[in-house]
Design a protein around this motif. Structure first.
Motif, PDB file in Angstrom:
ATOM      1  N   SER B  24       0.829  -1.198   0.000  1.00  0.00           N
ATOM      2  CA  SER B  24       0.000   0.000   0.000  1.00  0.00           C
ATOM      3  C   SER B  24       0.870   1.259   0.000  1.00  0.00           C
ATOM      4  CB  SER B  24      -0.934  -0.067   1.201  1.00  0.00           C
ATOM      5  OG  SER B  24      -1.249   1.200   1.638  1.00  0.00           O
ATOM      6  N   LEU B  25       1.989   1.187   0.728  1.00  0.00           N
ATOM      7  CA  LEU B  25       2.876   2.354   0.765  1.00  0.00           C
ATOM      8  C   LEU B  25       3.516   2.617  -0.600  1.00  0.00           C
ATOM      9  CD1 LEU B  25       4.677   2.180   4.246  1.00  0.00           C
ATOM     10  CD2 LEU B  25       2.842   3.697   3.498  1.00  0.00           C
ATOM     11  N   TYR B  27       2.184   1.983  -3.463  1.00  0.00           N
ATOM     12  CA  TYR B  27       1.106   2.602  -4.252  1.00  0.00           C
ATOM     13  C   TYR B  27       1.001   4.097  -3.929  1.00  0.00           C
ATOM     14  CZ  TYR B  27      -4.045   3.189  -5.161  1.00  0.00           C
ATOM     15  OH  TYR B  27      -5.296   3.593  -5.536  1.00  0.00           O
ATOM     16  N   ILE B  28       0.988   4.400  -2.646  1.00  0.00           N
ATOM     17  CA  ILE B  28       0.897   5.802  -2.217  1.00  0.00           C
ATOM     18  C   ILE B  28       2.138   6.576  -2.662  1.00  0.00           C
ATOM     19  CG2 ILE B  28       0.816   7.304  -0.167  1.00  0.00           C
ATOM     20  CD1 ILE B  28      -1.791   5.872  -0.558  1.00  0.00           C
ATOM     21  N   PHE B  30       4.216   6.037  -5.240  1.00  0.00           N
ATOM     22  CA  PHE B  30       4.316   6.305  -6.669  1.00  0.00           C
ATOM     23  C   PHE B  30       3.254   7.275  -7.156  1.00  0.00           C
ATOM     24  CE2 PHE B  30       7.224   2.812  -6.721  1.00  0.00           C
ATOM     25  CZ  PHE B  30       8.081   3.154  -7.752  1.00  0.00           C
ATOM     26  N   PHE B  31       2.052   7.150  -6.605  1.00  0.00           N
ATOM     27  CA  PHE B  31       0.977   7.967  -7.160  1.00  0.00           C
ATOM     28  C   PHE B  31       0.748   9.267  -6.414  1.00  0.00           C
ATOM     29  CE2 PHE B  31       0.010   3.979  -9.229  1.00  0.00           C
ATOM     30  CZ  PHE B  31      -0.201   4.425 -10.510  1.00  0.00           C
ATOM     31  N   LEU B  32       1.174   9.351  -5.155  1.00  0.00           N
ATOM     32  CA  LEU B  32       0.891  10.589  -4.426  1.00  0.00           C
ATOM     33  C   LEU B  32       2.139  11.331  -3.982  1.00  0.00           C
ATOM     34  CD1 LEU B  32      -2.141   9.487  -2.221  1.00  0.00           C
ATOM     35  CD2 LEU B  32      -2.154  10.609  -4.433  1.00  0.00           C
ATOM     36  N   VAL B  33       3.088  10.617  -3.402  1.00  0.00           N
ATOM     37  CA  VAL B  33       4.246  11.307  -2.833  1.00  0.00           C
ATOM     38  C   VAL B  33       5.166  11.827  -3.930  1.00  0.00           C
ATOM     39  CG1 VAL B  33       6.222  11.115  -1.291  1.00  0.00           C
ATOM     40  CG2 VAL B  33       4.107   9.905  -0.757  1.00  0.00           C
ATOM     41  N   LEU B  34       5.559  10.940  -4.841  1.00  0.00           N
ATOM     42  CA  LEU B  34       6.520  11.356  -5.863  1.00  0.00           C
ATOM     43  C   LEU B  34       6.035  12.525  -6.727  1.00  0.00           C
ATOM     44  CD1 LEU B  34       8.303   8.087  -7.036  1.00  0.00           C
ATOM     45  CD2 LEU B  34       9.174   9.943  -5.614  1.00  0.00           C
ATOM     46  N   PRO B  35       4.771  12.529  -7.173  1.00  0.00           N
ATOM     47  CA  PRO B  35       4.338  13.687  -7.965  1.00  0.00           C
ATOM     48  C   PRO B  35       4.528  15.016  -7.231  1.00  0.00           C
ATOM     49  CG  PRO B  35       2.750  11.936  -8.201  1.00  0.00           C
ATOM     50  CD  PRO B  35       3.739  11.484  -7.159  1.00  0.00           C
ATOM     51  N   VAL B  36       4.228  15.020  -5.926  1.00  0.00           N
ATOM     52  CA  VAL B  36       4.387  16.265  -5.179  1.00  0.00           C
ATOM     53  C   VAL B  36       5.873  16.609  -5.050  1.00  0.00           C
ATOM     54  CG1 VAL B  36       3.998  17.406  -2.979  1.00  0.00           C
ATOM     55  CG2 VAL B  36       2.241  15.923  -3.934  1.00  0.00           C
ATOM     56  N   VAL B  37       6.677  15.590  -4.757  1.00  0.00           N
ATOM     57  CA  VAL B  37       8.114  15.822  -4.604  1.00  0.00           C
ATOM     58  C   VAL B  37       8.696  16.361  -5.907  1.00  0.00           C
ATOM     59  CG1 VAL B  37      10.343  14.724  -4.174  1.00  0.00           C
ATOM     60  CG2 VAL B  37       8.363  14.084  -2.808  1.00  0.00           C
ATOM     61  N   VAL B  38       8.268  15.782  -7.017  1.00  0.00           N
ATOM     62  CA  VAL B  38       8.829  16.187  -8.299  1.00  0.00           C
ATOM     63  C   VAL B  38       8.466  17.648  -8.608  1.00  0.00           C
ATOM     64  CG1 VAL B  38       7.160  15.669 -10.148  1.00  0.00           C
ATOM     65  CG2 VAL B  38       9.514  15.029 -10.421  1.00  0.00           C
ATOM     66  N   VAL B  39       7.268  18.073  -8.212  1.00  0.00           N
ATOM     67  CA  VAL B  39       6.873  19.462  -8.450  1.00  0.00           C
ATOM     68  C   VAL B  39       7.844  20.413  -7.744  1.00  0.00           C
ATOM     69  CG1 VAL B  39       5.121  21.209  -7.936  1.00  0.00           C
ATOM     70  CG2 VAL B  39       4.435  19.007  -8.871  1.00  0.00           C
TER      71      VAL B  39
ATOM     72  N   PHE C  84      -6.027  -1.664  -5.041  1.00  0.00           N
ATOM     73  CA  PHE C  84      -5.144  -0.974  -4.106  1.00  0.00           C
ATOM     74  C   PHE C  84      -5.923  -0.097  -3.131  1.00  0.00           C
ATOM     75  CE2 PHE C  84      -2.073  -2.352  -7.170  1.00  0.00           C
ATOM     76  CZ  PHE C  84      -0.955  -2.615  -6.390  1.00  0.00           C
ATOM     77  N   LEU C  87      -7.038  -2.389  -0.396  1.00  0.00           N
ATOM     78  CA  LEU C  87      -5.832  -2.699   0.376  1.00  0.00           C
ATOM     79  C   LEU C  87      -5.462  -1.533   1.298  1.00  0.00           C
ATOM     80  CD1 LEU C  87      -3.188  -4.393   0.844  1.00  0.00           C
ATOM     81  CD2 LEU C  87      -2.204  -3.060  -1.008  1.00  0.00           C
ATOM     82  N   THR C  88      -5.448  -0.325   0.726  1.00  0.00           N
ATOM     83  CA  THR C  88      -5.053   0.848   1.513  1.00  0.00           C
ATOM     84  C   THR C  88      -6.053   1.112   2.630  1.00  0.00           C
ATOM     85  OG1 THR C  88      -3.977   1.765  -0.423  1.00  0.00           O
ATOM     86  CG2 THR C  88      -4.444   3.291   1.355  1.00  0.00           C
ATOM     87  N   LEU C 106      -2.841  12.148   3.109  1.00  0.00           N
ATOM     88  CA  LEU C 106      -2.402  12.330   1.727  1.00  0.00           C
ATOM     89  C   LEU C 106      -3.354  11.690   0.711  1.00  0.00           C
ATOM     90  CD1 LEU C 106       0.119  13.788   0.697  1.00  0.00           C
ATOM     91  CD2 LEU C 106       1.147  11.545   0.290  1.00  0.00           C
ATOM     92  N   LEU C 109      -5.217  13.838  -1.637  1.00  0.00           N
ATOM     93  CA  LEU C 109      -4.458  14.775  -2.481  1.00  0.00           C
ATOM     94  C   LEU C 109      -5.081  14.987  -3.864  1.00  0.00           C
ATOM     95  CD1 LEU C 109      -1.737  16.486  -2.679  1.00  0.00           C
ATOM     96  CD2 LEU C 109      -0.861  14.531  -3.940  1.00  0.00           C
ATOM     97  N   ALA C 121       3.384  16.922 -13.377  1.00  0.00           N
ATOM     98  CA  ALA C 121       4.206  16.172 -12.427  1.00  0.00           C
ATOM     99  C   ALA C 121       4.318  14.711 -12.866  1.00  0.00           C
ATOM    100  CB  ALA C 121       3.613  16.268 -11.025  1.00  0.00           C
ATOM    101  N   LEU C 125       7.581  12.594 -14.107  1.00  0.00           N
ATOM    102  CA  LEU C 125       7.985  11.342 -13.443  1.00  0.00           C
ATOM    103  C   LEU C 125       8.107  10.189 -14.419  1.00  0.00           C
ATOM    104  CD1 LEU C 125       5.930  10.805 -10.170  1.00  0.00           C
ATOM    105  CD2 LEU C 125       8.391  11.066 -10.414  1.00  0.00           C
ATOM    106  N   TRP C 131      12.227  10.189 -13.251  1.00  0.00           N
ATOM    107  CA  TRP C 131      12.698   9.299 -12.193  1.00  0.00           C
ATOM    108  C   TRP C 131      12.189   7.873 -12.370  1.00  0.00           C
ATOM    109  CZ3 TRP C 131      11.320  12.959  -7.510  1.00  0.00           C
ATOM    110  CH2 TRP C 131      12.149  14.079  -7.580  1.00  0.00           C
ATOM    111  N   PHE C 156      -4.296   8.144 -10.713  1.00  0.00           N
ATOM    112  CA  PHE C 156      -4.050   9.236  -9.768  1.00  0.00           C
ATOM    113  C   PHE C 156      -5.348   9.930  -9.380  1.00  0.00           C
ATOM    114  CE2 PHE C 156      -3.520  13.763  -8.961  1.00  0.00           C
ATOM    115  CZ  PHE C 156      -2.630  13.752  -7.909  1.00  0.00           C
TER     116      PHE C 156
END
Lengths: 336, 283, 284
Positions: B24-25, B27-28, B30-39, C84, C87-88, C106, C109, C121, C125, C131, C156
């Motif tokens: 689950s992490l 998934y989170i 790749f789809f949520l954390v990285l996009p924000v970080v990349v911005v 997912f 699962l989450t 989050l 988001l 974004a 990616l 990346w 997303f």
């Protein structure tokens, strides 16, 4: 990047100084609806024109810009985008405004010198450094395994020039056989993996997304890409023959009159033909009408054989109806 | 403590737990954390000075101002509508109520592109009342009114959808009591209803505002893309992106991303502290 | 009181509360001007076509290809999100782990982040020099500017729906039933299949349908990452814009009406699912 960012900074400084000057002068605004690749050109030209107009009339002028695919812009103006002037990729798009919205006379093209086109341009190839696929001329674009980038002729003016340039070459190579030209262009479009809606989108696709082996581009857009990303990444290839593109400009009478901008709008377009206007045009890799301006700007674009749309296609109205309208040849060809 | 059962566990083994959490992490991530970080990474890729220049240059400032203006009109308009609609729907019983709720929900399921298209077909030069508007020199599409309208359309249901279930759950007893004690209608609303719904209202406003400031598709159709004039922040991001100016595009995008994060934090605080005063189900 | 009752029209129940006329009037006026009349204008424009023309436009091969992509990618994205998402939701409700609060916050988001920002974004990616794109490119997988890119963007924007619909159901789920199943000798997997899954299914399907509906109309995040190639990676909303740019107002309106119809059907299905979901929860 450095060149254009200093230019951009200069434009900002100029803009600010114009805004900051305390005076009782009138503040006037003008809207120029243009096609995709002219962003950098008009950014510099608008600042120069504002300075010129200030000296001439004492009034401050802010020129606002709107950019998108040429066909899209034409539609937006018809639908109510209040552009005082339009500077589009091809005459047909302004003809459409005249025909549908009746906001300028049908004979608009005779109102300014050179068919109302203050500069010309042509269609060239941009390839990756070292030209790994050995692209030299049009026939190399239909070879299997060569990915060609070009925008959508339905919405982009540049794309229509690209298409017609390829068609014109094929006609010439096949002694005027239209069926052979259709086959050639059809094959070419089979090699196109992405069809962006405007020239700028295609440039991004080719340069930044890394898609395609060759990008059929506006000459100015190809050289701009060299400036922006460095000549160590891309090369410009001149085909043996290409089309003479004449992007025209016009005052949209009804809007300009409503905004009480007719004098300003007319002068704005006229000034494109002045020595300074032509020099700016040359610096951005368009072909100015004034040869002296080109040499003064130290940008010398290579001479290649160019044909005109009137010679080969009998004018824009005919070309548009035959090739690009619904159920036209492009629709027939482009069915992946 | 129950004796340890070996044959039929009621929970997963630690190994499976860790596996599921990790999955689950990822998934989170790749789809949520990285996009924000990349911005944020891309925004600051040329250094802070460039970042500052990108967000303070006149066109960016104009885009920020326009975005704030549009939100400042659209959000209050939808608050007034949302409160009115939920008062009518939650406090009264009438025929066709669920149909009305469906209509209010409609903008949620309409493509943003259609939300823009309908105003062009209505008010554009070739539109239904376009010629009339033109004669009277009224401009709606390709100007601020069109942008506001498209934004109002896409953010239309946010406040109402938050308040309707909340007010339905609360019922009308308190208001009826206030009325029987002699309070006027407005007094009842201000002193009884509003305090009961204030956190829910704020929650709705928060989401409505986030969407209003971030709307792209609908606004893009009606904007005309005039630099420094009809470009909202998301449209300005697109323009910069199309001018190869990626650091500047991401710089302006980072302001929007920051706004999104603030929205999430504020939303989290509301849910945590006033969860019982919010609508029972969210989305 | 009697006055109120006497004045109350037959189609609503009497109430002592004032303001029905005002609030209802305002609601209908606003709804009419902002939503209904403009939507009617679109339908009217499409109605300018004859029936055959209308069918011709909405079943044109390019339009069909766009539906296939839009429905297909939305469906695949919703499937990813239902797996997912469940699962989450499960992990968030049942387990404790570091950073749980962060994940919890989050998840929403995509509701708050502007779609254009998400678009650039995700493109940055997943492009071949990005990346994630770099790694995938080595595995021979191209994401950006392919239909797969469309799926990524739609995953997303649909991510929160399933998580948020399933979470409350899992929270309310009575653990005793699971314990009973376990004491009767059911394995954990059996318990999940026969006890937990049926309980969360309606909610998960509601989330699935919501994510699907949202994905169908999505524009901002997709256009940056899709190749926008007619017949291959062109979504329906983009086709509408292209029709509009080509002066084909009626064609744009016709495809708009087709999309609107799909949205209505989905909305109806979601309502049914929610009703089912509520009755299911009530049964526990």
């Amino acid at each position: 990047m450095t060149l254009s960012s200093t230019r951009r900074a200069l434009a900002i400084v100029l803009g600010l100084s114009v805004l900051a000057s305390p005076s009782l002068a009138a503040q006037r605004t003008l809207l120029n609806a243009s096609y995709d690749p002219t962003r950098e050109l008009y950014q510099e030209y608008n600042a120069a024109f504002a300075k010129y107009w200030k000296g001439k009339s004492g009034d401050d002028v802010t020129v606002r810009q709107s950019h998108a695919g040429s066909g899209g812009q034409s539609r937006a103006v018809i639908d109510g985008l209040r552009a005082d002037v339009v500077t589009l990729a091809l005459a047909y798009d302004i003809d459409t405004i005249a025909a549908r919205a009746k906001s300028l006379p049908p004979e608009w093209q005779s109102r300014l010198p050179n068919n109302s086109a203050p500069y010309t341009s042509t269609i060239v190839f941009l390839v990756r450094k070292g030209n790994p696929k050995g692209i030299k001329d049009w026939p190399d674009l239909v070879k299997p395994g060569v990915a060609v980038i070009t925008p959508n002729p339905k919405t982009s003016g540049g794309a229509r020039w690209n298409y017609l340039a390829a068609w014109g070459y094929a006609l010439k190579a096949n002694n005027g056989n239209a069926a052979a030209a259709e086959r050639f262009v059809g094959q070419l479009y089979k090699n196109v993996p992405v069809l962006d809606s405007g020239a700028r989108g295609s440039t991004i696709t080719f340069t930044q997304r890394g898609l395609g082996d060759v990008y059929i581009a506006w000459e100015n857009e190809a050289y701009l890409a060299l400036d922006e990303f460095g000549a160590d990444k891309f090369e410009v290839v001149m085909p043996s023959v290409s089309i003479l593109a004449e992007p025209p400009v016009a005052v949209v009478d009804r809007v300009a009159e409503r905004n009480k901008n007719r004098d300003l709008a007319e002068e704005y377009l006229k000034y494109l033909y002045s020595a300074e206007g032509q020099a700016i045009i040359a610096r951005h890799y368009y072909r100015p009408r004034d040869a002296a301006a080109a040499s003064a700007a130290k940008v010398q674009l290579p001479d290649i054989e160019l044909f005109t749309i009137d010679e080969v296609f009998g004018g824009w109205k005919k070309a548009q109806a035959e090739h690009f309208n619904d159920k036209g040849i492009f629709d027939k060809i482009y069915k992946p | 403590m129950a004796p340890k059962r070996t044959f039929a566990p009621i929970a997963e083994s630690p190994k499976i737990r860790i596996g599921l959490v990790l999955l689950s992490l990822i998934y989170i991530l790749f789809f949520l954390v990285l996009p924000v970080v990349v911005v944020f990474t891309e925004a600051f890729s040329r250094g802070f000075a460039h970042y500052l220049e990108a967000v303070t240059e006149p066109d960016a400032q104009a885009a920020i101002k326009l975005t704030l203006l549009v939100a400042a009109i659209a959000v209050p308009a939808n608050v007034v509508f949302g409160v009115a609609a939920s008062w009518a729907i939650a406090k009264f019983d009438f025929v066709g109520k669920s149909f009305l709720i469906t209509l209010i929900d409609l903008p949620f399921s309409v493509s943003p592109v259609i939300s823009g298209l309908i105003y062009v077909l209505m008010f554009g030069g070739q539109g239904l009342i376009g010629p009339w508007l033109d004669e009277h020199d009224i401009q709606i599409v390709y100007a601020v009114p069109g942008i506001v309208l498209a934004t109002v359309f896409v953010t239309f249901p946010f406040v109402a959808r938050e308040l309707i279930p909340l007010m339905q759950e609360q019922g009308a007893e308190e208001e009826e009591a206030a009325r029987s004690l002699g309070a006027s209608g407005w007094q009842t609303f201000w002193r009884v209803t509003l305090p009961n719904i204030k956190w829910g209202l704020l929650y709705g406003v928060l989401l409505c505002n986030a969407r209003a400031m971030g709307e792209f598709g609908a606004v893009s159709v009606v904007s005309g893309h005039i630099r420094g004039f009809t470009n909202t922040m998301p449209l300005h991001v697109e323009i910069l992106y199309n001018e190869y100016n990626l650091p500047a595009a991401f710089a302006v995008a980072s302001l929007l991303a920051f706004l999104a994060l603030v929205t999430l934090v504020a939303k989290g605080i509301l849910e945590l502290r006033y969860g019982h005063e919010l609508a029972p189900v969210h989305h | 009181m009697t006055v109120v009752a006497a004045r109350t029209p037959f189609w609503r129940k009497p109430s002592v509360l004032p303001g029905f006329g005002l609030s209802m009037g305002l609601t209908l006026l606003y709804l009419g001007f902002i939503v209904l009349i403009p939507l009617a204008a679109m339908i009217l424009r499409a109605a300018g076509l004859s029936w055959d023309e209308f069918v011709g436009v909405v079943t044109d091969p390019r339009a069909l290809a766009a539906y296939r992509l839009s429905f297909g990618a939305s469906f695949v994205a919703a499937v990813v999100n239902i797996v997912f998402g469940v699962l989450t939701a499960w992990v968030l409700v049942r387990y404790e782990f570091p950073g749980k609060r962060f994940v919890e916050g989050l998840v929403d988001l995509p509701f708050a982040l502007p779609t254009a920002v998400a678009g650039i974004a995700l493109t940055a990616l997943f492009a071949e020099n990005g990346w994630v794109g770099q790694i995938l490119a080595k595995a021979g997988l191209k994401v950006a500017f392919t239909p797969l890119g469309v799926v990524i963007a739609l995953v997303f924007i649909g991510l929160p729906f399933v998580v948020r619909t399933v979470q409350p159901v899992l929270q309310d789920l009575d653990k005793e039933v699971e314990e009973a199943a376990a004491s009767l000798g059911a394995s954990r997997l059996q318990t999940f299949r026969h006890i937990i899954l049926p309980a969360i299914l309606p909610a998960a399907l509601t989330g699935f349908a919501l994510a699907f509906a949202r994905a169908l109309g999505e524009y901002g995040s997709v256009i940056f990452i899709a190749g926008n190639l007619p017949m291959k990676s062109e979504i329906v909303p983009l086709l509408i814009i292209i029709k509009l740019e080509q002066f084909d107002y009626a064609g744009a309106a016709a495809i708009g009406v087709a999309m609107l119809t799909a949205a209505f059907v989905l909305l109806f299905m979601i309502n049914l699912l929610q009703r089912w979901s509520r009755s299911r929860i009530g049964a526990f």
